[in-house]
Design an enzyme around this catalytic site. Structure first.
Site, PDB file in Angstrom:
ATOM      1  N   LYS A 185       0.812  -1.225   0.000  1.00 26.20           N
ATOM      2  CA  LYS A 185       0.000   0.000   0.000  1.00 26.20           C
ATOM      3  C   LYS A 185       0.847   1.277   0.000  1.00 26.20           C
ATOM      4  O   LYS A 185       0.395   2.340   0.445  1.00 26.20           O
ATOM      5  CB  LYS A 185      -1.002   0.050   1.178  1.00 26.20           C
ATOM      6  N   TRP A 192       1.345   2.026  -8.704  1.00 29.19           N
ATOM      7  CA  TRP A 192       1.818   3.262  -9.343  1.00 29.19           C
ATOM      8  C   TRP A 192       3.161   3.007 -10.045  1.00 29.19           C
ATOM      9  O   TRP A 192       3.367   3.417 -11.192  1.00 29.19           O
ATOM     10  CB  TRP A 192       1.964   4.331  -8.265  1.00 29.19           C
ATOM     11  N   THR A 200       2.937   0.561  -5.044  1.00 31.69           N
ATOM     12  CA  THR A 200       3.382  -0.521  -5.927  1.00 31.69           C
ATOM     13  C   THR A 200       2.745  -0.416  -7.324  1.00 31.69           C
ATOM     14  O   THR A 200       3.438  -0.452  -8.345  1.00 31.69           O
ATOM     15  CB  THR A 200       2.982  -1.890  -5.319  1.00 31.69           C
ATOM     16  N   TRP A 247      -0.119  -6.644 -13.163  1.00 27.10           N
ATOM     17  CA  TRP A 247       0.566  -7.755 -12.493  1.00 27.10           C
ATOM     18  C   TRP A 247       1.416  -8.586 -13.448  1.00 27.10           C
ATOM     19  O   TRP A 247       2.311  -9.298 -13.005  1.00 27.10           O
ATOM     20  CB  TRP A 247      -0.429  -8.634 -11.733  1.00 27.10           C
ATOM     21  N   HIS A 257       7.655  -7.066  -2.504  1.00 21.76           N
ATOM     22  CA  HIS A 257       7.418  -6.625  -1.114  1.00 21.76           C
ATOM     23  C   HIS A 257       8.441  -7.297  -0.189  1.00 21.76           C
ATOM     24  O   HIS A 257       8.342  -7.158   1.034  1.00 21.76           O
ATOM     25  CB  HIS A 257       6.018  -7.030  -0.633  1.00 21.76           C
ATOM     26  N   SER A 303      -5.181   2.836   4.042  1.00 25.40           N
ATOM     27  CA  SER A 303      -5.323   2.176   2.729  1.00 25.40           C
ATOM     28  C   SER A 303      -5.461   0.663   2.908  1.00 25.40           C
ATOM     29  O   SER A 303      -6.310   0.015   2.283  1.00 25.40           O
ATOM     30  CB  SER A 303      -4.095   2.519   1.866  1.00 25.40           C
ATOM     31  N   PHE A 312      -3.370   9.956 -10.784  1.00 28.09           N
ATOM     32  CA  PHE A 312      -4.347   9.067 -10.142  1.00 28.09           C
ATOM     33  C   PHE A 312      -5.621   8.905 -10.983  1.00 28.09           C
ATOM     34  O   PHE A 312      -6.062   7.789 -11.248  1.00 28.09           O
ATOM     35  CB  PHE A 312      -4.693   9.619  -8.754  1.00 28.09           C
TER      36      PHE A 312
HETATM   37  S1  PPS Z   1      -0.504  -3.126  -3.154  1.00 24.21           S
HETATM   38  O1  PPS Z   1      -1.720  -3.900  -2.731  1.00 24.21           O
HETATM   39  O2  PPS Z   1       0.588  -3.269  -2.196  1.00 24.21           O
HETATM   40  O3  PPS Z   1      -0.110  -3.428  -4.526  1.00 24.21           O
HETATM   41  O4  PPS Z   1      -1.006  -1.602  -3.094  1.00 24.21           O
HETATM   42  P1  PPS Z   1      -0.170  -0.365  -3.643  1.00 24.21           P
HETATM   43  O5  PPS Z   1      -0.338  -0.264  -5.102  1.00 24.21           O
HETATM   44  O6  PPS Z   1       1.210  -0.379  -3.102  1.00 24.21           O
HETATM   45  O7  PPS Z   1      -0.914   0.846  -2.933  1.00 24.21           O
HETATM   46  C1  PPS Z   1      -2.230   1.224  -3.236  1.00 24.21           C
HETATM   47  C2  PPS Z   1      -2.345   2.697  -2.873  1.00 24.21           C
HETATM   48  O8  PPS Z   1      -1.638   3.473  -3.868  1.00 24.21           O
HETATM   49  C3  PPS Z   1      -2.557   4.414  -4.429  1.00 24.21           C
HETATM   50  N1  PPS Z   1      -2.200   4.755  -5.819  1.00 24.21           N
HETATM   51  C4  PPS Z   1      -1.998   6.029  -6.225  1.00 24.21           C
HETATM   52  N2  PPS Z   1      -1.973   7.182  -5.530  1.00 24.21           N
HETATM   53  C5  PPS Z   1      -1.749   8.325  -6.242  1.00 24.21           C
HETATM   54  N3  PPS Z   1      -1.564   8.347  -7.587  1.00 24.21           N
HETATM   55  C6  PPS Z   1      -1.578   7.203  -8.306  1.00 24.21           C
HETATM   56  N4  PPS Z   1      -1.407   7.263  -9.618  1.00 24.21           N
HETATM   57  C7  PPS Z   1      -1.794   5.968  -7.617  1.00 24.21           C
HETATM   58  N5  PPS Z   1      -1.869   4.670  -8.000  1.00 24.21           N
HETATM   59  C8  PPS Z   1      -2.120   3.958  -6.883  1.00 24.21           C
HETATM   60  C9  PPS Z   1      -3.898   3.707  -4.306  1.00 24.21           C
HETATM   61  O9  PPS Z   1      -4.971   4.576  -4.517  1.00 24.21           O
HETATM   62  C10 PPS Z   1      -3.808   3.175  -2.887  1.00 24.21           C
HETATM   63  O10 PPS Z   1      -3.863   4.202  -1.897  1.00 24.21           O
HETATM   64  P2  PPS Z   1      -5.213   4.707  -1.221  1.00 24.21           P
HETATM   65  O11 PPS Z   1      -4.762   5.632  -0.116  1.00 24.21           O
HETATM   66  O12 PPS Z   1      -5.927   3.494  -0.685  1.00 24.21           O
HETATM   67  O13 PPS Z   1      -5.985   5.426  -2.280  1.00 24.21           O
END
Ligand code: PPS
Length: 291
Positions: free
Chosen positions: A48, A53, A51, A76, A103, A133, A224
């Site tokens: 969270k 992103w 990743t 993935w 991870h 998250s 986002f």
């Molecule tokens: S995981 O399950 O570990 O793969 O999750 P992970 O991708 O690491 O984290 C998910 C959170 O990243 C946010 N996210 C983004 N935030 C801003 N901009 C972009 N482009 C973006 N892409 C993914 C996603 O919304 C999750 O955070 P939260 O706070 O829940 O919105």
């Protein structure tokens, strides 16, 4: 192997809970035997922290802004998790440079990683926002234990009874490596604040020269709201009985500081005190330290 069957939902590997839906003894074996090449690139995160992103950003940096892979390949498979079951399928015959996410803590990376020149971008995020998250993710993912109340979930999170263990262990572990010069530390917060600058920093680290136009294109595509509508990145391809987006979308808010909408004063004090204590003796600074 130090792996046990922990519960219906998790394996326990070296003390870390790993969701069985995506991890198995075989996938862990695959990851350990994986021959890391010098040109390979890893984005490493505690869950969270950004990743998905990075699965969007990395291919675009490496291919000069060609949107084809991010529009045609699910995240993935595009930038696979080294430790997950799909890795053996998609990484098997992929030539270097391979962009991967992981991870794993530093000490569980494959042996070949330490002697290679593979580069790592380690992304971390305010643990309070990670906890929020993760709470919603546990509510929508059928393959994870029920989070309980937010208060109960905070206890689980702080004690490391969540996938990949404690946030503090992960962060400290990746700050204490022998790979100086081939690891770049990024924060989710700096990516939210100025994605263009963050992409430029990552591209420079990876030795990729992006023109101002390409840089703009990459930063714009990875905003986002654009990722939220990309079916190859928003997890809408996953069946609803696995990820139920009617409970919470995977790409939920994408902001910093959402913890303020969830923590009460007591929870904030408890959480901060524990994190502060566990981070004692470390010298690195985070943008959220003085909040
Ligand atoms: S995981 O399950 O570990 O793969 O999750 P992970 O991708 O690491 O984290 C998910 C959170 O990243 C946010 N996210 C983004 N935030 C801003 N901009 C972009 N482009 C973006 N892409 C993914 C996603 O919304 C999750 O955070 P939260 O706070 O829940 O919105």
């Amino acid at each position: 192997m130090a792996t046990t069957d922990h519960s219906t939902n998790y394996l326990c590997h070296h003390g870390l809970l790993l969701p069985k839906l995506a991890h198995s003894e075989e996938s862990i074996q695959f990851s350990m035997a994986f021959e890391v090449q010098d040109e390979d690139i890893f984005a490493v995160t505690y869950p969270k922290s950004g990743t998905t992103w990075m699965q969007e950003i990395l291919p675009l940096i490496l291919n000069g802004g060609d949107l084809t892979p991010v529009q045609t390949i699910p995240n993935w498979d595009r930038v696979p998790w080294l430790e997950e079951t799909r890795a053996a399928l998609v990484l098997g015959d992929r030539p270097p440079p391979r962009a991967m996410v992981s991870h794993w803590p530093y000490h569980l990376m494959p042996p070949s990683f330490y002697t290679s020149k593979a580069k790592v971008i380690y992304v971390t995020r305010n643990p309070k926002d990670i906890a929020v998250s993760s709470f919603y993710f546990h509510g929508m993912a059928s393959f994870l234990d029920d989070p309980g109340t937010f208060d109960q979930f905070l206890d689980k999170f702080l004690s490391g009874q969540v996938m990949f263990g404690k946030w503090t262990d992960h962060v400290k572990n990746w700050r204490n490596t022998d790979i100086e010069g081939r690891i770049l530390y990024m924060t989710y917060e700096e990516m939210v604040q100025d994605l263009r600058a963050a992409v430029l920093r990552m591209a420079q680290f990876l030795g990729q020269e992006l023109s101002p136009d390409v840089l703009e294109k990459v930063a714009n595509h990875c905003q986002f709201n654009n990722m939220k509508t990309n079916i190859m990145s928003n997890y809408s391809l996953v069946p609803q009985d696995v990820l139920d987006s009617s409970k919470s979308p995977f790409l939920r808010k994408g902001t910093t500081g959402d913890w303020r909408n969830h923590f009460n004063a007591e929870q904030e004090a408890r959480f901060s005190a524990i994190i502060k204590k566990e981070m004692e003796g470390t010298s690195f600074k985070f943008p959220w330290d003085d909040e």
